[in-house]
Design an enzyme around this catalytic site. Sequence first.
Site, PDB file in Angstrom:
ATOM      1  N   SER A  81      83.949 -18.520  -3.742  1.00 37.30           N
ATOM      2  CA  SER A  81      83.537 -18.498  -2.339  1.00 37.30           C
ATOM      3  C   SER A  81      84.644 -17.902  -1.506  1.00 37.30           C
ATOM      4  CB  SER A  81      83.240 -19.923  -1.848  1.00 37.30           C
ATOM      5  OG  SER A  81      83.076 -19.951  -0.436  1.00 37.30           O
ATOM      6  N   TYR A 104      85.772 -28.249  -0.820  1.00 38.50           N
ATOM      7  CA  TYR A 104      85.022 -27.158  -1.443  1.00 38.50           C
ATOM      8  C   TYR A 104      85.913 -25.928  -1.593  1.00 38.50           C
ATOM      9  CZ  TYR A 104      81.363 -23.577  -1.945  1.00 38.50           C
ATOM     10  OH  TYR A 104      80.583 -22.537  -2.380  1.00 38.50           O
TER      11      TYR A 104
END
Length: 226
Positions: free
Chosen positions: A131, A144
């Site tokens: 990501s 995350y």
Amino acid sequence: MPSALITGGSSGIGLAIARMLGAEGYSLTLAGRQLDRLETARDGLDAAIVVANVSSEDDCARVVDEHVATHGGLDVLVNSAGVGIAGTLADTSVKAWDLQLAVNLRGAFLVTQAALPHLRSTKGYVINLASIAGTLPTPGLGAYGASKAALIALTRTLDREEADAGVRATAICPAFVDTQMAAWTGIPGEEMIAPEDCAEVVRALLRLSPYARIPVVVIERAGESV
């Protein structure tokens, strides 16, 4: 016929990549936690399905074993299984931290480790879905982002370690993609990156000569960095 194993293959980016690989002539295994979603995802695809949770060490080994038993080998591994839980670091529970590290990082490591002997035989490719949150500060996605930053580091090291064996690895790092995981943002889907954009990046990577190595690809969203 080359084959590909896609974890998190029942929806989102994983499913988009699976559809692209199917169109490119790969035989497929889709792995995911829910049988009904896997069965739905398989519609229109010639794919085996395996119910597995990558937070389980046994499941990580089993999904590779079942793929190889079905297809006879492994050419492409796509680690797309992932979980994201929004929250500031001050408010992130240990449970939420551990879950994101277990799925996003540990699971990818375990599946890759089990797959490596087969990938060395085929001079295969590992695609890890990371990501953009792993490349820059992203308030509200600290845990995350940490898991994805570690996944990027794992990918870069894997790409170097396995170079002599002919195995390549790339971490794809998109900003918000139009998937269920990003629905919480409130950003209209048409303003996000399409899952198919990520699939097209994978298609391009697989068409490179074996002498071209791209360990990290960042996909920004038009107008913003996340």
